[in-house]
Design a protein around this motif. Structure first.
Motif, PDB file in Angstrom:
ATOM      1  N   SER A   1       0.850  -1.188   0.000  1.00  0.00           N
ATOM      2  CA  SER A   1       0.000   0.000   0.000  1.00  0.00           C
ATOM      3  C   SER A   1       0.887   1.240   0.000  1.00  0.00           C
ATOM      4  N   GLY A   2       0.276   2.410  -0.191  1.00  0.00           N
ATOM      5  CA  GLY A   2       1.040   3.649  -0.217  1.00  0.00           C
ATOM      6  C   GLY A   2       1.866   3.839   1.049  1.00  0.00           C
ATOM      7  N   TRP A   3       1.246   3.608   2.172  1.00  0.00           N
ATOM      8  CA  TRP A   3       1.925   3.798   3.453  1.00  0.00           C
ATOM      9  C   TRP A   3       3.066   2.801   3.632  1.00  0.00           C
ATOM     10  N   GLN A   4       2.785   1.527   3.209  1.00  0.00           N
ATOM     11  CA  GLN A   4       3.826   0.498   3.325  1.00  0.00           C
ATOM     12  C   GLN A   4       5.021   0.837   2.429  1.00  0.00           C
ATOM     13  N   THR A   5       4.717   1.333   1.217  1.00  0.00           N
ATOM     14  CA  THR A   5       5.804   1.719   0.314  1.00  0.00           C
ATOM     15  C   THR A   5       6.632   2.827   0.948  1.00  0.00           C
ATOM     16  N   PHE A   6       5.941   3.801   1.558  1.00  0.00           N
ATOM     17  CA  PHE A   6       6.664   4.898   2.195  1.00  0.00           C
ATOM     18  C   PHE A   6       7.581   4.361   3.300  1.00  0.00           C
ATOM     19  N   ARG A   7       7.008   3.463   4.133  1.00  0.00           N
ATOM     20  CA  ARG A   7       7.792   2.906   5.250  1.00  0.00           C
ATOM     21  C   ARG A   7       8.984   2.098   4.757  1.00  0.00           C
ATOM     22  N   ALA A   8       8.756   1.279   3.727  1.00  0.00           N
ATOM     23  CA  ALA A   8       9.771   0.312   3.336  1.00  0.00           C
ATOM     24  C   ALA A   8      10.778   0.888   2.337  1.00  0.00           C
ATOM     25  N   VAL A   9      10.348   1.807   1.478  1.00  0.00           N
ATOM     26  CA  VAL A   9      11.238   2.287   0.422  1.00  0.00           C
ATOM     27  C   VAL A   9      11.696   3.727   0.682  1.00  0.00           C
ATOM     28  N   THR A  10      10.737   4.647   0.792  1.00  0.00           N
ATOM     29  CA  THR A  10      11.078   6.059   0.868  1.00  0.00           C
ATOM     30  C   THR A  10      11.832   6.391   2.158  1.00  0.00           C
ATOM     31  N   TRP A  11      11.258   5.960   3.263  1.00  0.00           N
ATOM     32  CA  TRP A  11      11.793   6.362   4.568  1.00  0.00           C
ATOM     33  C   TRP A  11      13.268   6.001   4.758  1.00  0.00           C
ATOM     34  N   PRO A  12      13.664   4.725   4.530  1.00  0.00           N
ATOM     35  CA  PRO A  12      15.078   4.396   4.731  1.00  0.00           C
ATOM     36  C   PRO A  12      16.012   5.211   3.823  1.00  0.00           C
ATOM     37  N   GLU A  13      15.518   5.545   2.617  1.00  0.00           N
ATOM     38  CA  GLU A  13      16.384   6.259   1.677  1.00  0.00           C
ATOM     39  C   GLU A  13      16.585   7.721   2.074  1.00  0.00           C
ATOM     40  N   ILE A  14      15.595   8.347   2.695  1.00  0.00           N
ATOM     41  CA  ILE A  14      15.763   9.779   2.985  1.00  0.00           C
ATOM     42  C   ILE A  14      15.973  10.053   4.474  1.00  0.00           C
ATOM     43  N   ARG A  15      16.028   9.004   5.288  1.00  0.00           N
ATOM     44  CA  ARG A  15      16.113   9.228   6.725  1.00  0.00           C
ATOM     45  C   ARG A  15      17.323  10.078   7.104  1.00  0.00           C
ATOM     46  N   SER A  16      18.489   9.739   6.543  1.00  0.00           N
ATOM     47  CA  SER A  16      19.682  10.477   6.977  1.00  0.00           C
ATOM     48  C   SER A  16      19.637  11.924   6.452  1.00  0.00           C
ATOM     49  N   LEU A  17      19.080  12.104   5.260  1.00  0.00           N
ATOM     50  CA  LEU A  17      18.922  13.467   4.753  1.00  0.00           C
ATOM     51  C   LEU A  17      17.967  14.271   5.637  1.00  0.00           C
ATOM     52  N   LEU A  18      16.892  13.609   6.040  1.00  0.00           N
ATOM     53  CA  LEU A  18      15.909  14.263   6.900  1.00  0.00           C
ATOM     54  C   LEU A  18      16.538  14.668   8.235  1.00  0.00           C
ATOM     55  N   LEU A  19      17.346  13.762   8.786  1.00  0.00           N
ATOM     56  CA  LEU A  19      18.049  14.065  10.036  1.00  0.00           C
ATOM     57  C   LEU A  19      18.951  15.281   9.858  1.00  0.00           C
ATOM     58  N   MET A  20      19.671  15.282   8.741  1.00  0.00           N
ATOM     59  CA  MET A  20      20.609  16.369   8.475  1.00  0.00           C
ATOM     60  C   MET A  20      19.887  17.716   8.402  1.00  0.00           C
ATOM     61  N   VAL A  21      18.789  17.785   7.637  1.00  0.00           N
ATOM     62  CA  VAL A  21      18.114  19.082   7.506  1.00  0.00           C
ATOM     63  C   VAL A  21      17.406  19.471   8.805  1.00  0.00           C
ATOM     64  N   THR A  22      16.965  18.472   9.581  1.00  0.00           N
ATOM     65  CA  THR A  22      16.375  18.790  10.878  1.00  0.00           C
ATOM     66  C   THR A  22      17.421  19.412  11.790  1.00  0.00           C
ATOM     67  N   PHE A  23      18.603  18.796  11.777  1.00  0.00           N
ATOM     68  CA  PHE A  23      19.702  19.298  12.595  1.00  0.00           C
ATOM     69  C   PHE A  23      20.066  20.735  12.200  1.00  0.00           C
ATOM     70  N   LEU A  24      20.199  20.965  10.893  1.00  0.00           N
ATOM     71  CA  LEU A  24      20.503  22.324  10.424  1.00  0.00           C
ATOM     72  C   LEU A  24      19.408  23.294  10.849  1.00  0.00           C
ATOM     73  N   SER A  25      18.149  22.859  10.749  1.00  0.00           N
ATOM     74  CA  SER A  25      17.043  23.741  11.125  1.00  0.00           C
ATOM     75  C   SER A  25      17.120  24.108  12.600  1.00  0.00           C
ATOM     76  N   VAL A  26      17.462  23.129  13.440  1.00  0.00           N
ATOM     77  CA  VAL A  26      17.584  23.435  14.870  1.00  0.00           C
ATOM     78  C   VAL A  26      18.643  24.505  15.071  1.00  0.00           C
ATOM     79  N   LEU A  27      19.802  24.326  14.417  1.00  0.00           N
ATOM     80  CA  LEU A  27      20.874  25.316  14.560  1.00  0.00           C
ATOM     81  C   LEU A  27      20.401  26.696  14.124  1.00  0.00           C
TER      82      LEU A  27
END
Lengths: 272, 331
Positions: free
Chosen positions: B234-260
């Motif tokens: 399903s859409g949500w499963q695809t997001f969890r299994a494919v999208t999320w692992p691929e962008i997780r570290s990028l997401l962390l990075m931009v979150t960190f920059l935003s906090v700064l």
């Protein structure tokens, strides 16, 4: 199908949300004096004038602060790029003792909360007798942008295969010749993107410009704009015209290099 | 809008011909030829940057710690006196109820702004993949306009939009029938002021976040989605299994920059109401400015700066550790 059209509606609404302040800035700047301060509902400007731009342009302080901003920003960014690129090449192309610690230092320095260094910077510039002197801002902006420039340029240099340089050296170029003829041209887009981002950082800076400079002749554009209302009452048309003039250079640069900038800023983060 | 191609780490899989090696990742090569000059060359190249950083960042960091243990008001500054007071400045700051209030406010403000902007940035990045091309381009141009506006220009525009008497927001609300908004002041309380500032910051922060995350999303290989489609996810499963692992570290990075970035916001808050009304929209950078520059209590302000760095360090510690670990592996 329905899903896609719903997404498009959301997309258009979001586009309007992001565009509205720009729209409002431009139309307010174009409205005749007086028509901004009525209670009429004026979402669409019915008469247009450029007099607000003339007013903003000729206000005392606008041209001098524009000149100050340009000078301080350009010198600082140029210095940061030159020093940054030598450091980037050293980090990327040479093996030497202490390289790793230096790369980490660049990474950490890039994240230093500069605003927390306000007091020591203020005291330092005072001791150097640079208080009330534009070169204090040059030094601060140079320091703010340097780690970012070095770090980002390192990413761009890494992206150029060292084999190309080596081939040029085999063909009889010296190391400098190889760098100049092969690497530097390939580095062009990265250099442009990095310097624009550094430019915008310095162009925007407010806190240090406010603290280190008191005299009106030496104000930078952000500080001048922040004082616009108190100095001239609330001439919103004029303030909006000045904001437009302030925005145009930044917007032009942005449109040119935006893609490369995203690449530079998030370099090293995509695959962790 | 294609993905990021300029750096080795950001290259989307499949877009670079395999003939090019993953260009000297952390690319140092041993060069055995050459004499003393060649061995000194990297150090010569580094020297200007190293000196500048130690002088203009390293020294101020040391100096802010040293200053925080001194009594340094205008008198001492003019006379060039050095008066050590130990922990007095910290006692003064920590015993002041206002400091705790301001710190809490700063953290809450930072977290809200970061969550809102990263959340919406991710949402818009995901949305952009679905949009019809011309809508996507319109949205991207609109976001570029917001991103490119200098901070002081956007702050001025927001002040004008939220103006008590002639602002377009109040005029629109009145037009829609909410007559009580005629002459309504959005800046009569600290929380309302900070909400407007927060809206301004989120509005201007989203474009960078959306563009970076979109670049990351576009870089995800298509076949991963095809495989998920074949497996009937399903859409949500695809997001969890494919999208999320691929962008997780990028997401962390931009979150960190935003906090700064969001933690140290000064210009917008100051220009709106100088931390008012009655200090209710004061955050740590504003407090530091008021103590240090407005009141010339440099020692106390330095103590506030140090505490600011400590709080920022506490918020970002986990991420910074992770980042340094992965970077150390890479460089």
């Amino acid at each position: 199908m329905l899903k896609k059209s719903a997404a498009n509606v959301v997309g258009i609404v979001l586009a309007l949300f992001f565009l509205f302040p720009t729209y409002w800035m431009i139309t307010s700047a174009l409205k005749p004096k007086g028509s901004t301060i009525t209670s009429d509902y004026d979402l669409i400007p019915f008469s247009v004038t450029f007099s607000n731009f003339a007013t903003a342009w000729s206000k005392p302080g606008f041209l001098s602060s524009l000149g100050n901003s340009l000078m301080v920003t350009l010198i600082a960014v140029l210095a940061a790029i030159i020093v940054g690129i030598t450091a980037a090449v050293a980090m990327s192309r040479f093996a030497f003792r202490g390289r790793k610690s230096f790369v980490l230092l660049m990474l950490v320095a890039q994240m230093a909360p500069f605003e927390a260094l306000l007091i020591p910077m203020f005291l330092m510039m005072r001791d150097l007798q640079l208080y009330e002197h534009l070169s204090s801002l040059v030094l601060v902006y140079f320091a703010v942008t340097l780690p970012f420039c070095a770090w980002t340029l390192r990413g761009f240099v890494n992206g150029i295969p060292v084999e190309l340089e080596e081939a040029a050296m085999v063909d009889g170029c010296g190391r400098w010749g190889a760098f100049q003829k092969v690497t530097l041209p390939l580095l062009g887009p990265g250099l442009v993107a990095t310097s624009v981002f550094a430019f915008i950082t310095a162009w925007n800076e407010f806190l240090f410009a406010k603290v280190l400079i008191r005299s009106q002749d030496l104000e930078t554009l952000p500080v001048w704009l922040s004082g616009f209302q108190t100095a001239f009452g609330t001439d919103w048309g004029g303030a909006m015209a000045a904001s437009v003039l302030f925005t145009v250079p930044a917007l032009v640069f942005f449109l040119i290099v935006q893609r490369k900038m995203v690449a530079g800023v998030t370099a090293g983060a995509v695959k962790g | 809008m294609t993905a990021v191609k300029t750096t080795e780490t950001a290259a989307p899989a499949g877009s670079i011909p395999p003939a090019l090696p993953p260009a000297v990742t952390g690319g140092a090569r041993k060069r055995r030829r050459g004499g003393a000059f060649d061995r000194a060359l990297p150090y010569l190249l580094l020297a200007p940057a190293l000196i500048a950083i130690l002088w203009l960042i390293g020294w101020p960091v040391v100096s802010v710690f040293v200053t925080s243990f001194r009594q340094l008001n205008l008198g001492e500054l003019v006379r060039g006196e050095i008066v050590w007071t130990g922990l007095d400045n910290y006692m003064t700051v920590l015993q002041d109820e206002r400091f705790w209030e301001v710190s809490l406010r700063t953290v809450v403000f930072t977290v809200s702004v970061v969550v809102a902007s990263v959340g919406m940035g991710l949402g818009i990045a995901l949305l952009m993949r679905v949009l019809t091309p011309w809508v996507r381009i319109a949205l991207q141009i609109a976001m570029l306009c917001a991103w490119a506006m200098p901070i002081l220009a956007s702050t001025t525009v927001y002040q004008w939009m939220f103006d008590q008497n002639y602002g377009i927001l109040n005029k629109t609300l009145v037009q829609l029938g909410f007559d009580s908004f005629a002459g309504y002041s959005w800046f009569s309380s600290g929380s309302s002021t900070l909400s407007v500032v927060g809206l301004l910051i989120v509005w201007q922060a989203i474009p960078f976040l959306a563009f970076s995350l979109y670049a990351g999303l576009v870089g995800i290989p298509r076949d991963l989605y095809e495989a998920a489609g074949i497996d009937g996810a399903s859409g949500w499963q695809t997001f969890r299994a494919v999208t999320w692992p691929e962008i997780r570290s990028l997401l962390l990075m931009v979150t960190f920059l935003s906090v700064l970035w969001d933690f140290k916001v000064f210009a917008q808050i100051w220009v709106f109401r100088e931390g008012g009304p009655s200090g209710e929209s004061t955050t740590l950078p504003v407090l530091q400015y008021l103590e240090g520059i407005a009141k010339s209590h440099f020692g106390v302000a330095a103590a506030i700066s140090v505490l600011m760095m400590v709080i920022l360090g506490l918020i970002t510690f986990q991420y910074l550790r992770k980042l340094l670990q992965t970077e150390e592996g890479k460089i």
